[in-house]
Design a protein around this motif. Sequence first.
Motif, PDB file in Angstrom:
ATOM      1  N   LYS A  27     -10.829 -30.579  22.265  1.00  0.00           N
ATOM      2  CA  LYS A  27     -10.228 -29.838  23.392  1.00  0.00           C
ATOM      3  C   LYS A  27      -8.725 -30.045  23.513  1.00  0.00           C
ATOM      4  O   LYS A  27      -8.138 -29.783  24.556  1.00  0.00           O
ATOM      5  CB  LYS A  27     -10.900 -30.213  24.724  1.00  0.00           C
ATOM      6  N   THR A  28      -8.078 -30.519  22.451  1.00  0.00           N
ATOM      7  CA  THR A  28      -6.646 -30.795  22.526  1.00  0.00           C
ATOM      8  C   THR A  28      -5.872 -30.076  21.428  1.00  0.00           C
ATOM      9  O   THR A  28      -6.414 -29.654  20.413  1.00  0.00           O
ATOM     10  CB  THR A  28      -6.342 -32.302  22.393  1.00  0.00           C
ATOM     11  N   LEU A  47      -1.807 -32.178  23.991  1.00  0.00           N
ATOM     12  CA  LEU A  47      -1.698 -31.129  25.001  1.00  0.00           C
ATOM     13  C   LEU A  47      -3.109 -30.831  25.496  1.00  0.00           C
ATOM     14  O   LEU A  47      -4.002 -30.520  24.705  1.00  0.00           O
ATOM     15  CB  LEU A  47      -1.073 -29.871  24.399  1.00  0.00           C
ATOM     16  N   THR A  48      -3.306 -30.961  26.784  1.00  0.00           N
ATOM     17  CA  THR A  48      -4.635 -30.773  27.360  1.00  0.00           C
ATOM     18  C   THR A  48      -4.600 -29.630  28.371  1.00  0.00           C
ATOM     19  O   THR A  48      -3.545 -29.201  28.803  1.00  0.00           O
ATOM     20  CB  THR A  48      -5.116 -32.060  28.041  1.00  0.00           C
ATOM     21  N   GLY A  49      -5.764 -29.161  28.720  1.00  0.00           N
ATOM     22  CA  GLY A  49      -5.889 -28.062  29.673  1.00  0.00           C
ATOM     23  C   GLY A  49      -7.028 -27.153  29.280  1.00  0.00           C
ATOM     24  O   GLY A  49      -7.645 -26.516  30.137  1.00  0.00           O
ATOM     25  N   VAL A  75      -6.578 -18.139  26.283  1.00  0.00           N
ATOM     26  CA  VAL A  75      -5.434 -18.380  25.410  1.00  0.00           C
ATOM     27  C   VAL A  75      -4.369 -19.018  26.288  1.00  0.00           C
ATOM     28  O   VAL A  75      -4.116 -18.552  27.405  1.00  0.00           O
ATOM     29  CB  VAL A  75      -4.920 -17.059  24.787  1.00  0.00           C
ATOM     30  N   ARG A  76      -3.777 -20.068  25.797  1.00  0.00           N
ATOM     31  CA  ARG A  76      -2.718 -20.741  26.558  1.00  0.00           C
ATOM     32  C   ARG A  76      -1.405 -20.659  25.789  1.00  0.00           C
ATOM     33  O   ARG A  76      -1.396 -20.669  24.560  1.00  0.00           O
ATOM     34  CB  ARG A  76      -3.071 -22.216  26.807  1.00  0.00           C
ATOM     35  N   PRO A  86       6.355 -31.181  25.760  1.00  0.00           N
ATOM     36  CA  PRO A  86       5.831 -29.814  25.870  1.00  0.00           C
ATOM     37  C   PRO A  86       5.066 -29.642  27.183  1.00  0.00           C
ATOM     38  O   PRO A  86       4.557 -30.618  27.744  1.00  0.00           O
ATOM     39  CB  PRO A  86       4.904 -29.693  24.667  1.00  0.00           C
ATOM     40  N   HIS A  87       5.024 -28.408  27.662  1.00  0.00           N
ATOM     41  CA  HIS A  87       4.284 -28.159  28.907  1.00  0.00           C
ATOM     42  C   HIS A  87       3.747 -26.727  28.920  1.00  0.00           C
ATOM     43  O   HIS A  87       4.265 -25.861  28.219  1.00  0.00           O
ATOM     44  CB  HIS A  87       5.166 -28.436  30.128  1.00  0.00           C
ATOM     45  N   PRO A  88       2.695 -26.492  29.725  1.00  0.00           N
ATOM     46  CA  PRO A  88       2.100 -25.150  29.791  1.00  0.00           C
ATOM     47  C   PRO A  88       3.077 -24.133  30.355  1.00  0.00           C
ATOM     48  O   PRO A  88       3.935 -24.463  31.178  1.00  0.00           O
ATOM     49  CB  PRO A  88       0.906 -25.322  30.727  1.00  0.00           C
ATOM     50  N   LEU A  89       2.921 -22.897  29.916  1.00  0.00           N
ATOM     51  CA  LEU A  89       3.709 -21.770  30.433  1.00  0.00           C
ATOM     52  C   LEU A  89       2.773 -20.821  31.171  1.00  0.00           C
ATOM     53  O   LEU A  89       1.802 -20.335  30.581  1.00  0.00           O
ATOM     54  CB  LEU A  89       4.369 -21.008  29.283  1.00  0.00           C
ATOM     55  N   GLY A  90       3.050 -20.540  32.404  1.00  0.00           N
ATOM     56  CA  GLY A  90       2.246 -19.578  33.152  1.00  0.00           C
ATOM     57  C   GLY A  90       0.783 -19.960  33.224  1.00  0.00           C
ATOM     58  O   GLY A  90       0.382 -21.077  32.910  1.00  0.00           O
ATOM     59  N   LYS A  91      -0.018 -18.990  33.624  1.00  0.00           N
ATOM     60  CA  LYS A  91      -1.463 -19.182  33.714  1.00  0.00           C
ATOM     61  C   LYS A  91      -2.096 -18.850  32.369  1.00  0.00           C
ATOM     62  O   LYS A  91      -1.548 -18.066  31.598  1.00  0.00           O
ATOM     63  CB  LYS A  91      -2.045 -18.269  34.786  1.00  0.00           C
ATOM     64  N   PRO A  92      -3.280 -19.411  32.091  1.00  0.00           N
ATOM     65  CA  PRO A  92      -3.972 -19.052  30.847  1.00  0.00           C
ATOM     66  C   PRO A  92      -4.242 -17.547  30.792  1.00  0.00           C
ATOM     67  O   PRO A  92      -4.469 -16.903  31.825  1.00  0.00           O
ATOM     68  CB  PRO A  92      -5.286 -19.834  30.921  1.00  0.00           C
TER      69      PRO A  92
END
Length: 156
Positions: A27-28, A47-49, A75-76, A86-92
């Motif tokens: 899951k990473t 990177l998790t989520g 999709v992320r 690194p960090h998430p951008l917006g919503k999945p």
Amino acid sequence: LSGHTSTVWSVAFAPDGRTLASAGNDKTVRLWDVTDPSTPHSLNQPLTGHTNQVHSVAFSPDGRTLASGCADRRVRLWDVTDRSAPHPLGKPLTGHTDPALAVAFSPDGRTLASAGANNDRTVRLWDVTDPSAPHPLGKPLTGHTDSVWSVAFTPD
């Protein structure tokens, strides 16, 4: 390279050739510094989520964004401008009804394609001109009679 705790499904090099991303059954997504191939090392924490196995990763042509497709049907997008943070951008990105098996950026980086498995069997196009606010481009592409395992764009 060790770090994933299970199967690695996909790897992708950043355009600069110094960073490798890997997608895992754990899951990473992981980023690796491969500047010196004799001593590759992890760049950060995973990177998790995602909530299920990550099937695919792809870097945007400018290397600033990473996309990941997952069995959680999402999709992320990740901002990987600073490889150490690194960090998430917006919503999945949602819309697939079964796992998202593959992702690919267009050569100009403005469009992302994602492919669906099992009963989904679609290819979806996303406008990622602003990666923090991506949105669907038109209706899903249909007609496949089974899972779509790969997507790609022509160079032009």
